[in-house]
Motif scaffolding. Structure first.
Motif, PDB file in Angstrom:
ATOM      1  N   LEU A  25       3.006  19.778  34.896  1.00 14.82           N
ATOM      2  CA  LEU A  25       1.613  19.427  35.149  1.00 14.82           C
ATOM      3  C   LEU A  25       1.223  19.688  36.597  1.00 14.82           C
ATOM      4  CD1 LEU A  25      -1.016  18.128  34.067  1.00 14.82           C
ATOM      5  CD2 LEU A  25      -0.103  15.958  34.880  1.00 14.82           C
ATOM      6  N   LEU A  26       2.052  19.253  37.529  1.00 12.38           N
ATOM      7  CA  LEU A  26       1.740  19.429  38.949  1.00 12.38           C
ATOM      8  C   LEU A  26       1.751  20.905  39.345  1.00 12.38           C
ATOM      9  CD1 LEU A  26       3.679  16.411  40.492  1.00 12.38           C
ATOM     10  CD2 LEU A  26       1.235  16.605  40.029  1.00 12.38           C
ATOM     11  N   THR A  27       2.677  21.673  38.813  1.00 10.22           N
ATOM     12  CA  THR A  27       2.718  23.109  39.109  1.00 10.22           C
ATOM     13  C   THR A  27       1.490  23.807  38.538  1.00 10.22           C
ATOM     14  OG1 THR A  27       5.136  23.037  39.062  1.00 10.22           O
ATOM     15  CG2 THR A  27       4.097  25.207  38.910  1.00 10.22           C
ATOM     16  N   ALA A  28       1.121  23.445  37.314  1.00 10.08           N
ATOM     17  CA  ALA A  28      -0.067  24.044  36.701  1.00 10.08           C
ATOM     18  C   ALA A  28      -1.326  23.688  37.489  1.00 10.08           C
ATOM     19  CB  ALA A  28      -0.195  23.586  35.255  1.00 10.08           C
ATOM     20  N   MET A  29      -1.408  22.454  37.978  1.00  7.09           N
ATOM     21  CA  MET A  29      -2.548  22.051  38.806  1.00  7.09           C
ATOM     22  C   MET A  29      -2.609  22.883  40.081  1.00  7.09           C
ATOM     23  SD  MET A  29      -2.478  17.896  38.467  1.00  7.09           S
ATOM     24  CE  MET A  29      -3.466  17.664  39.912  1.00  7.09           C
ATOM     25  N   ASP A  30      -1.467  23.059  40.728  1.00  5.27           N
ATOM     26  CA  ASP A  30      -1.428  23.809  41.989  1.00  5.27           C
ATOM     27  C   ASP A  30      -1.852  25.258  41.797  1.00  5.27           C
ATOM     28  OD1 ASP A  30      -0.607  21.556  43.323  1.00  5.27           O
ATOM     29  OD2 ASP A  30       1.518  22.088  43.304  1.00  5.27           O
ATOM     30  N   VAL A  31      -1.385  25.892  40.739  1.00  5.42           N
ATOM     31  CA  VAL A  31      -1.728  27.294  40.487  1.00  5.42           C
ATOM     32  C   VAL A  31      -3.194  27.422  40.074  1.00  5.42           C
ATOM     33  CG1 VAL A  31      -1.264  29.252  38.971  1.00  5.42           C
ATOM     34  CG2 VAL A  31       0.636  27.956  39.946  1.00  5.42           C
ATOM     35  N   THR A  32      -3.663  26.522  39.240  1.00  2.00           N
ATOM     36  CA  THR A  32      -5.022  26.598  38.718  1.00  2.00           C
ATOM     37  C   THR A  32      -6.071  26.352  39.796  1.00  2.00           C
ATOM     38  OG1 THR A  32      -4.186  25.838  36.599  1.00  2.00           O
ATOM     39  CG2 THR A  32      -6.549  25.708  36.916  1.00  2.00           C
ATOM     40  N   THR A  33      -5.724  25.639  40.846  1.00  2.00           N
ATOM     41  CA  THR A  33      -6.682  25.360  41.913  1.00  2.00           C
ATOM     42  C   THR A  33      -7.234  26.655  42.512  1.00  2.00           C
ATOM     43  OG1 THR A  33      -5.538  23.295  42.404  1.00  2.00           O
ATOM     44  CG2 THR A  33      -7.033  24.122  44.081  1.00  2.00           C
ATOM     45  N   ILE A  34      -6.392  27.661  42.645  1.00  2.00           N
ATOM     46  CA  ILE A  34      -6.849  28.948  43.176  1.00  2.00           C
ATOM     47  C   ILE A  34      -7.933  29.532  42.273  1.00  2.00           C
ATOM     48  CG2 ILE A  34      -6.139  31.319  43.694  1.00  2.00           C
ATOM     49  CD1 ILE A  34      -3.303  30.106  44.195  1.00  2.00           C
ATOM     50  N   PHE A  35      -7.682  29.512  40.972  1.00  2.00           N
ATOM     51  CA  PHE A  35      -8.648  30.064  40.020  1.00  2.00           C
ATOM     52  C   PHE A  35      -9.924  29.219  39.970  1.00  2.00           C
ATOM     53  CE2 PHE A  35      -4.535  31.608  38.531  1.00  2.00           C
ATOM     54  CZ  PHE A  35      -4.794  32.967  38.472  1.00  2.00           C
ATOM     55  N   LEU A  36      -9.777  27.904  40.102  1.00  2.00           N
ATOM     56  CA  LEU A  36     -10.957  27.036  40.110  1.00  2.00           C
ATOM     57  C   LEU A  36     -11.828  27.293  41.335  1.00  2.00           C
ATOM     58  CD1 LEU A  36      -9.571  23.620  38.844  1.00  2.00           C
ATOM     59  CD2 LEU A  36     -11.419  24.929  37.824  1.00  2.00           C
ATOM     60  N   ILE A  37     -11.207  27.496  42.485  1.00  2.00           N
ATOM     61  CA  ILE A  37     -11.974  27.771  43.697  1.00  2.00           C
ATOM     62  C   ILE A  37     -12.782  29.053  43.522  1.00  2.00           C
ATOM     63  CG2 ILE A  37     -11.770  28.456  46.127  1.00  2.00           C
ATOM     64  CD1 ILE A  37      -9.479  26.392  46.353  1.00  2.00           C
ATOM     65  N   ALA A  38     -12.143  30.081  42.989  1.00  6.11           N
ATOM     66  CA  ALA A  38     -12.850  31.354  42.770  1.00  6.11           C
ATOM     67  C   ALA A  38     -13.969  31.197  41.747  1.00  6.11           C
ATOM     68  CB  ALA A  38     -11.867  32.426  42.314  1.00  6.11           C
ATOM     69  N   ALA A  39     -13.706  30.470  40.667  1.00  2.00           N
ATOM     70  CA  ALA A  39     -14.714  30.297  39.620  1.00  2.00           C
ATOM     71  C   ALA A  39     -15.891  29.459  40.112  1.00  2.00           C
ATOM     72  CB  ALA A  39     -14.085  29.652  38.386  1.00  2.00           C
ATOM     73  N   VAL A  40     -15.616  28.375  40.831  1.00  2.00           N
ATOM     74  CA  VAL A  40     -16.691  27.521  41.333  1.00  2.00           C
ATOM     75  C   VAL A  40     -17.520  28.268  42.380  1.00  2.00           C
ATOM     76  CG1 VAL A  40     -17.179  25.423  42.664  1.00  2.00           C
ATOM     77  CG2 VAL A  40     -15.577  25.344  40.770  1.00  2.00           C
ATOM     78  N   ALA A  41     -16.877  29.047  43.223  1.00  2.00           N
ATOM     79  CA  ALA A  41     -17.616  29.834  44.218  1.00  2.00           C
ATOM     80  C   ALA A  41     -18.537  30.826  43.518  1.00  2.00           C
ATOM     81  CB  ALA A  41     -16.650  30.556  45.144  1.00  2.00           C
ATOM     82  N   ALA A  42     -18.047  31.486  42.481  1.00  2.00           N
ATOM     83  CA  ALA A  42     -18.872  32.443  41.733  1.00  2.00           C
ATOM     84  C   ALA A  42     -20.013  31.745  41.009  1.00  2.00           C
ATOM     85  CB  ALA A  42     -18.015  33.212  40.740  1.00  2.00           C
ATOM     86  N   LEU A  43     -19.726  30.609  40.397  1.00  2.00           N
ATOM     87  CA  LEU A  43     -20.782  29.857  39.710  1.00  2.00           C
ATOM     88  C   LEU A  43     -21.836  29.362  40.686  1.00  2.00           C
ATOM     89  CD1 LEU A  43     -18.728  27.783  37.120  1.00  2.00           C
ATOM     90  CD2 LEU A  43     -20.451  29.502  36.610  1.00  2.00           C
ATOM     91  N   PHE A  44     -21.388  28.888  41.856  1.00  2.00           N
ATOM     92  CA  PHE A  44     -22.324  28.430  42.880  1.00  2.00           C
ATOM     93  C   PHE A  44     -23.217  29.582  43.320  1.00  2.00           C
ATOM     94  CE2 PHE A  44     -23.669  27.656  47.216  1.00  2.00           C
ATOM     95  CZ  PHE A  44     -24.107  26.339  47.174  1.00  2.00           C
ATOM     96  N   ASN A  45     -22.607  30.740  43.573  1.00  2.00           N
ATOM     97  CA  ASN A  45     -23.377  31.900  44.019  1.00  2.00           C
ATOM     98  C   ASN A  45     -24.378  32.344  42.965  1.00  2.00           C
ATOM     99  OD1 ASN A  45     -21.976  31.886  46.408  1.00  2.00           O
ATOM    100  ND2 ASN A  45     -20.565  33.505  45.803  1.00  2.00           N
ATOM    101  N   ASN A  46     -23.973  32.351  41.701  1.00  2.00           N
ATOM    102  CA  ASN A  46     -24.882  32.754  40.624  1.00  2.00           C
ATOM    103  C   ASN A  46     -25.978  31.728  40.385  1.00  2.00           C
ATOM    104  OD1 ASN A  46     -23.588  35.152  40.154  1.00  2.00           O
ATOM    105  ND2 ASN A  46     -22.306  34.336  38.526  1.00  2.00           N
ATOM    106  N   THR A  47     -25.623  30.472  40.413  1.00  2.00           N
ATOM    107  CA  THR A  47     -26.589  29.412  40.121  1.00  2.00           C
ATOM    108  C   THR A  47     -27.656  29.312  41.202  1.00  2.00           C
ATOM    109  OG1 THR A  47     -24.894  28.167  38.945  1.00  2.00           O
ATOM    110  CG2 THR A  47     -26.845  26.948  39.632  1.00  2.00           C
TER     111      THR A  47
END
Length: 116
Positions: A25-47
């Motif tokens: 769980l902790l490893t998956a959280m750590d790896v996914t944070t990178i993808f979440l940052i990219a996705a949230v930045a893209a969503l913020f920019n589009n929105t």
């Protein structure tokens, strides 16, 4: 745009090899944070029709690092860098996950409204 897929892939791979749910769980959280940052930045920019999303997230992470480092210095007299980065990274996972859900819902809602 779908950061939960890397979470599931990493979680099940680590669970298969390590046989420990907490580590997976902790490893998956750590790896996914990178993808979440990219996705949230893209969503913020589009929105908000902006190019500032990634930089806003970066500024918030740096502020969080500064605040936690300051608190560690006041409480313990020294900074534990590994712990400080881990806390900020895991907080980023939670906040980016929440932001992803909110921005995705807002984007879908505004898209549906625009079609009407």
């Amino acid at each position: 745009m779908l950061p939960f897929f890397p979470f599931l892939i990493v979680y099940f791979l680590v669970l298969y090899y390590k046989k420990q749910k907490k580590v997976a769980l902790l490893t998956a959280m750590d790896v996914t944070t990178i993808f979440l940052i990219a996705a949230v930045a893209a969503l913020f920019n589009n929105t908000f029709d902006s190019g500032f999303g990634f930089y806003l997230i970066l500024i918030l992470l740096l502020i969080a690092l500064g605040l936690i480092g300051s608190a560690q210095t006041r409480l313990k007299g020294k900074i534990d860098y590994k712990r400080m980065f881990r806390v900020v990274w895991r907080m980023a996972f939670v906040l980016m996950g929440f932001s992803y859900i909110v921005l995705m819902a807002f984007g879908l809602f505004s898209y549906i409204i625009a079609l009407m």
